[in-house]
Design an enzyme around this catalytic site. Structure first.
Site, mmCIF file in Angstrom:
data_model
loop_
_atom_site.group_PDB
_atom_site.id
_atom_site.type_symbol
_atom_site.label_atom_id
_atom_site.label_comp_id
_atom_site.label_asym_id
_atom_site.label_seq_id
_atom_site.Cartn_x
_atom_site.Cartn_y
_atom_site.Cartn_z
ATOM 1 N N HIS A 69 15.813 27.401 4.522
ATOM 2 C CA HIS A 69 15.528 26.335 5.496
ATOM 3 C C HIS A 69 14.263 25.577 5.085
ATOM 4 O O HIS A 69 14.207 24.358 5.181
ATOM 5 C CB HIS A 69 15.261 26.925 6.890
ATOM 6 C CG HIS A 69 16.414 27.606 7.525
ATOM 7 N ND1 HIS A 69 16.442 28.960 7.749
ATOM 8 C CD2 HIS A 69 17.585 27.118 8.010
ATOM 9 C CE1 HIS A 69 17.574 29.280 8.355
ATOM 10 N NE2 HIS A 69 18.281 28.195 8.516
ATOM 11 N N LYS A 95 24.187 25.819 0.252
ATOM 12 C CA LYS A 95 24.720 27.151 0.561
ATOM 13 C C LYS A 95 25.956 26.997 1.468
ATOM 14 O O LYS A 95 26.959 27.655 1.289
ATOM 15 C CB LYS A 95 23.635 27.974 1.262
ATOM 16 C CG LYS A 95 24.158 29.029 2.193
ATOM 17 C CD LYS A 95 23.785 30.400 1.753
ATOM 18 C CE LYS A 95 24.423 31.486 2.555
ATOM 19 N NZ LYS A 95 24.437 31.281 3.981
#
Ligand code: PAF
Length: 287
Positions: free
Chosen positions: A43, A155
């Protein structure tokens, strides 16, 4: 000392306040990173990209109930709001938008966004609600925050493809930035869900990245049959007891259509259930 220099991140939970703040950034570039919290370096790499490119960065933390199926892990999805805020504050994020479920989905809510075709494949087969929930919440967040730039991780390759389709098809004036997947030093793709793995399950989870590496090695040696590659990957993962393969896809990175032969740019993506967690991973290969 460092804490004194830290800029305080603004926590916002109401849509009206969020809108006011976004409007006050008028004339400056606004970057947005949507998350469900429990932030890790994956993140934070999205956040860093936004901070680098934009004058202001807003991060949302919202565990979106509409993208979870009835038997999925909504109830055990990990939370650490304080830890998340600290990370975002240290990084220099301006605002954290942290609405509650009723704010996003008030009584009577009945509009959803459906992206066709690419959502039927890969994760769409076993998670039929997922992409509808993602597309709906992402569009809502875009409309509330009004960013010019948004950042998504590779991802979640299929999710990224869905967001790109949504932005393109609905003519949203937004640039979608792709950020590469981040791995732990031992190869495990970073995911908030890794938190729910026992140490033993975490070791088994390494079979995902190992199987991808094996496919890459085989392709380098000239093997291009998708079936053969899939079988070798299956063997590596099934060698770990308790792993349940949802899918192994060898497909076109844009249309997500399955390929029989690895030719040109190809996505290898997989989803595997290990204990309480359903993990995904992927890589891009060229023949
Ligand atoms: O990738 C996620 O964390 C979520 O799917 C997203 C994009 C924040 C939407 O809820």
């Amino acid at each position: 000392m460092a804490t004194e220099l830290r800029q305080q991140v603004r926590m916002v939970s109401s849509i009206d306040e969020m809108r006011k703040i976004s409007k006050s950034f008028h004339g400056a570039t606004l970057g947005f990173v949507p998350t469900m919290g429990y932030l890790h370096d994956g993140h934070m790499s999205l956040v860093k990209q936004s901070l680098k490119l934009c004058d202001h960065t807003i991060v949302s933390i919202f565990v979106n109930p509409r993208q979870f199926g009835p038997n999925e892990d909504l109830d055990v999805y990990p939370h650490d709001l304080e830890g998340d805020i600290e990370k975002l504050e240290m990084a220099g994020v301006d605002v954290v938008f942290h609405p509650n479920s009723k704010t996003i989905y008030p009584d009577g809510f009945k509009t959803h966004v459906q992206v066709d075709e690419i959502t039927q494949r890969l994760c769409g087969n076993s998670r039929p609600r997922f992409f509808k929930g993602v597309a709906t919440v992402v569009l809502k967040l875009f409309n509330i925050i009004r960013p010019q730039h948004v950042f998504f991780g590779e991802k979640d390759w299929q999710q990224l493809a869905v967001v790109e389709a949504l932005v393109r098809d609905l003519n949203l004036d937004i640039s979608v930035h792709r950020v590469p997947l981040v791995r732990e030093p031992d190869g495990l793709a970073m995911s908030s869900r890794n938190r729910n793995l026992s140490p033993e399950e975490r070791t088994k989870a390494l079979s995902l990245s190992k199987s991808l590496q094996n496919a890459k090695d085989q392709i380098r040696q000239g093997i291009t049959s998708a079936n053969q590659l899939r079988e070798s990957m299956k063997k590596i993962i099934s060698a770990e007891s308790g792993t349940q393969i949802d899918y192994i896809s060898i497909c076109d990175p844009t249309s997500l259509q399955e390929k029989e032969v690895v030719k040109g740019r190809t996505l290898i993506a997989l989803a595997v259930k290990i204990g309480p967690a359903r993990l995904i991973d992927n890589c891009i290969v060229e023949d």
